[in-house]
Write a protein that holds these residues in place. Structure first.
Motif, mmCIF file in Angstrom:
data_model
loop_
_atom_site.group_PDB
_atom_site.id
_atom_site.type_symbol
_atom_site.label_atom_id
_atom_site.label_comp_id
_atom_site.label_asym_id
_atom_site.label_seq_id
_atom_site.Cartn_x
_atom_site.Cartn_y
_atom_site.Cartn_z
ATOM 1 N N UNK A 142 0.807 -1.221 0.000
ATOM 2 C CA UNK A 142 0.000 0.000 0.000
ATOM 3 C C UNK A 142 0.842 1.274 0.000
ATOM 4 N N UNK A 143 2.152 1.129 -0.140
ATOM 5 C CA UNK A 143 3.039 2.299 -0.215
ATOM 6 C C UNK A 143 3.389 2.878 1.152
ATOM 7 N N UNK A 144 3.089 2.127 2.209
ATOM 8 C CA UNK A 144 3.353 2.657 3.563
ATOM 9 C C UNK A 144 4.697 2.165 4.094
ATOM 10 N N UNK A 145 5.245 2.944 5.028
ATOM 11 C CA UNK A 145 6.419 2.489 5.771
ATOM 12 C C UNK A 145 5.966 1.322 6.658
ATOM 13 N N UNK A 146 6.724 0.245 6.667
ATOM 14 C CA UNK A 146 6.317 -0.916 7.479
ATOM 15 C C UNK A 146 6.309 -0.577 8.968
ATOM 16 N N UNK A 147 5.296 -1.143 9.663
ATOM 17 C CA UNK A 147 5.304 -0.982 11.118
ATOM 18 C C UNK A 147 5.213 -2.344 11.798
ATOM 19 N N UNK A 148 5.215 -3.402 10.985
ATOM 20 C CA UNK A 148 5.146 -4.757 11.537
ATOM 21 C C UNK A 148 6.314 -5.552 10.961
ATOM 22 N N UNK A 149 6.926 -6.377 11.827
ATOM 23 C CA UNK A 149 8.170 -7.026 11.429
ATOM 24 C C UNK A 149 8.021 -8.060 10.299
ATOM 25 N N UNK A 150 7.068 -9.018 10.428
ATOM 26 C CA UNK A 150 7.061 -10.152 9.475
ATOM 27 C C UNK A 150 6.939 -9.718 8.014
ATOM 28 N N UNK A 151 5.976 -8.857 7.683
ATOM 29 C CA UNK A 151 5.927 -8.443 6.271
ATOM 30 C C UNK A 151 7.194 -7.693 5.832
ATOM 31 N N UNK A 152 7.777 -6.948 6.746
ATOM 32 C CA UNK A 152 9.038 -6.261 6.428
ATOM 33 C C UNK A 152 10.104 -7.308 6.089
ATOM 34 N N UNK A 153 10.221 -8.311 6.978
ATOM 35 C CA UNK A 153 11.241 -9.343 6.736
ATOM 36 C C UNK A 153 10.984 -10.035 5.396
ATOM 37 N N UNK A 154 9.712 -10.392 5.124
ATOM 38 C CA UNK A 154 9.425 -11.095 3.880
ATOM 39 C C UNK A 154 9.811 -10.259 2.670
ATOM 40 N N UNK A 155 9.647 -8.954 2.794
ATOM 41 C CA UNK A 155 9.996 -8.072 1.679
ATOM 42 C C UNK A 155 11.507 -7.992 1.475
ATOM 43 N N UNK A 156 12.266 -7.921 2.591
ATOM 44 C CA UNK A 156 13.693 -7.581 2.437
ATOM 45 C C UNK A 156 14.649 -8.770 2.480
ATOM 46 N N UNK A 157 14.119 -9.960 2.796
ATOM 47 C CA UNK A 157 15.069 -11.045 3.075
ATOM 48 C C UNK A 157 15.968 -11.363 1.867
ATOM 49 N N UNK A 158 15.383 -11.337 0.670
ATOM 50 C CA UNK A 158 16.217 -11.658 -0.499
ATOM 51 C C UNK A 158 17.288 -10.579 -0.708
ATOM 52 N N UNK A 159 16.855 -9.344 -0.537
ATOM 53 C CA UNK A 159 17.813 -8.225 -0.612
ATOM 54 C C UNK A 159 18.968 -8.428 0.374
ATOM 55 N N UNK A 160 18.589 -8.861 1.567
ATOM 56 C CA UNK A 160 19.584 -9.069 2.619
ATOM 57 C C UNK A 160 20.553 -10.184 2.215
ATOM 58 N N UNK A 161 19.989 -11.294 1.707
ATOM 59 C CA UNK A 161 20.855 -12.429 1.341
ATOM 60 C C UNK A 161 21.734 -12.099 0.135
ATOM 61 N N UNK A 162 21.253 -11.207 -0.717
ATOM 62 C CA UNK A 162 22.022 -10.851 -1.931
ATOM 63 C C UNK A 162 23.059 -9.754 -1.680
ATOM 64 N N UNK A 163 22.998 -9.125 -0.525
ATOM 65 C CA UNK A 163 23.883 -7.959 -0.290
ATOM 66 C C UNK A 163 25.348 -8.371 -0.423
#
Ligand SMILES: Cc1cc2nc3c(=O)[nH]c(=O)nc-3n(C[C@H](O)[C@H](O)[C@H](O)COP(=O)(O)OP(=O)(O)OC[C@H]3O[C@@H](n4cnc5c(N)ncnc54)[C@H](O)[C@@H]3O)c2cc1C
Length: 497
Positions: A142-163
């Protein structure tokens, strides 16, 4: 007269060579421009003063320890005393100056960097993503800054592993500016470490920062922790990049696969071994980067989906999450993250009661054994197990009714791994005012010690031999009812954790 080119690597909390983007790029630049290269640390006495950020004794100690070892091991630091503005102002007078630094998410650090960029010119100040690995711009569907951990993690985990980690620079053929070339004003700022041994450098730095170990909470409540505790020397902690890597490789080889089952065990923590990695101190001081840790995990443990490995990576992403929250909401350091509590809706106990209870809590005299054991652990070691941090924070805020900001301040004063983002996130979560979907969580200290310290090993290890408090300063059941009212949740019956 043409000024000589000088490339400065400005270190703040990144005492390492590996995956240090600012250091790597500064060295590249100095080679390509045939410029002088000067790695510096600015020991800002203003910042280390009694009130600003309350940099407590443990961090002063560790800073002097890690900085002196790093500067000696790699012969890699000019340690400058003074404010960054005064130091760079002087260098600017003599050199055509470019600065490389790794950036941080704290508003204070960002403002400090902005000032220096304004001083030397924005095109001369290069700052690199380091403390936060994933993009701070990620948003929900929805274009919002995340305020809950799990959806944030699901969004960024690949980015994190690829860093990708930045290559380790070689320190040969560097052209340091001869110190005698520097003008007198700059020289006044320099701590000349050339003939000093690491422990002498440490003493020298420490004498500058060895101020009283004080804490200030609320509007005007000040006291001196030196009157309460002996100052520990934290001799068990690693303090070099090499020691940290060795320690972490050992953790990954021997413990990461069981991390999920064992991470909450307080009993395991007393064997001297522990089931968690104890990397928070290394991460705080940048003795290793989180990207290097991820690479070591993938190299040694393989599949990131393995239960223990995934659980460990998730914790590293919690760390990212709290940085992301702090970046987008700088006010959380003083104000509740949840809007419903931002205008003093929670009525904490009155000041006199709070002071009495807070001191009991600090001294490990609440009468809740697991809490008191944990408070002794933090005072003696500068570190506390995560489960224990959650318990003592919940008890301070829910059972004792003391404002979470007081607890946050105390942790600032005593933790070696103090990290503003994680500390704030942890306190806000435990006080049920932060990024959590549950309306309230009340930890029952008896249930917690039964679940996580069943055999009493943790309590036996940390409680003083003459500990003999039979009755807690507040009764848990009664405190629980009061907490629910305080949070405006009277009549609600959440489960005890
Ligand atoms: C009230 C409270 C205050 C806290 N203050 C700090 C702090 O100042 N500095 C700090 O680094 N952590 C803080 N934490 C988070 C956590 O307690 C520590 O990171 C952890 O105990 C460090 O031990 P470890 O390295 O053995 O952790 P491990 O279990 O081995 O975890 C590995 C790494 O993941 C990260 N991590 C683990 N748990 C968390 C978490 N809950 N939140 C954010 N990151 C996490 C840390 O970087 C940690 O080093 C706090 C938690 C609470 C509840």
């Amino acid at each position: 007269m043409n000024k000589e080119k000088l490339v400065v690597y400005w270190s703040r909390r990144d005492f390492r060579l590996a995956d240090n983007p600012a250091l790597f790029h500064a060295i590249e630049k100095s080679h390509s421009e045939k410029a002088y290269f000067l790695p510096i640390f600015v020991l800002d006495e203003g910042l280390l003063g009694d009130d600003v950020w309350n940099i407590g004794y443990p961090r002063r100690f560790f800073l002097s320890h890690a900085l002196s070892k790093f500067s000696k091991e790699y012969e890699l630091f000019g340690i400058f005393k003074g404010s960054p503005e005064s130091v760079f102002n002087q260098l600017l007078k003599q050199f055509d100056l470019t600065i490389y630094a790794n950036h941080d998410v704290e508003e204070f650090s960002r403002k400090r960097d902005q000032k220096i960029a304004n001083l030397i010119g924005a095109d001369k100040f290069f700052s690199f993503r380091d403390q936060l690995t994933v993009s701070k711009e990620v948003v929900s569907g929805g274009g919002e800054i995340y305020s809950v951990f799990s959806p944030f993690r699901n969004n960024v985990i690949q980015q994190f592993l690829d860093a990708k980690a930045t290559p380790t620079p070689t320190l040969t053929h560097l052209k340091y500016p001869p110190l005698n070339l520097l003008n007198d004003k700059i020289n006044q700022h320099i701590l000349d470490t050339s003939n000093l041994k690491a422990n002498e450098i440490q003493k020298n730095i420490f004498s500058i920062i060895d101020k009283p170990w004080k804490i200030k909470v609320g509007d005007d409540y000040n006291f001196n922790l030196d009157n309460i505790f002996e100052r520990p020397t934290y001799s068990d902690w690693y303090s070099t990049e090499e020691e940290v890597r060795y320690h972490f490789r050992d953790f990954v080889n021997t413990k990461i696969k069981q991390y999920k089952q064992n991470r909450n065990s307080l009993g395991a923590d007393t064997s001297g071994e522990g089931a968690t990695s104890r990397m928070s101190v290394a991460l705080k001081w940048g003795l290793i980067s989180v990207r290097s840790m991820k690479d070591i995990i993938v190299e040694l443990a393989g599949d990131p989906q393995q239960e223990g490995v995934f659980s460990y990576i998730s914790e590293l992403i919690w760390r990212e999450f709290y940085r992301y929250i702090l970046y987008h909401n700088p006010s959380v350091l003083d104000t509740e993250f949840q809007k419903r509590f931002q205008h003093g809706e929670i009525k904490w106990v009155d000041d006199q009661t709070a002071r009495f209870r807070f001191e009991k809590w600090i001294k490990g005299e609440t009468g809740y054994e697991v809490v008191d054991a944990a408070m002794h652990q933090i005072a003696k070691t500068g570190w506390m197990h995560n489960r224990a941090r959650m318990i003592v924070a919940s008890v301070l805020t829910k059972n004792l009714g003391v404002d979470w900001r007081w607890g946050q301040e105390y942790f600032r004063a005593v933790l070696l791994d103090l990290d503003e983002a994680s500390n704030n996130g942890g306190w806000q979560w435990a006080a049920s005012v932060g990024a959590d979907t549950k309306p309230i969580r009340i930890f029952n200290p008896y249930l917690q010690q039964e679940n996580y310290d069943k055999n009493g090993d943790y309590r036996r290890h940390w409680l003083p031999a003459d500990y003999n408090i039979k009755t807690p300063i507040v009764d848990h059941k009664q405190a629980r009812e009061e907490a629910l009212k305080r949070y405006g949740l009277g009549g609600v019956k959440p489960r005890d954790y």
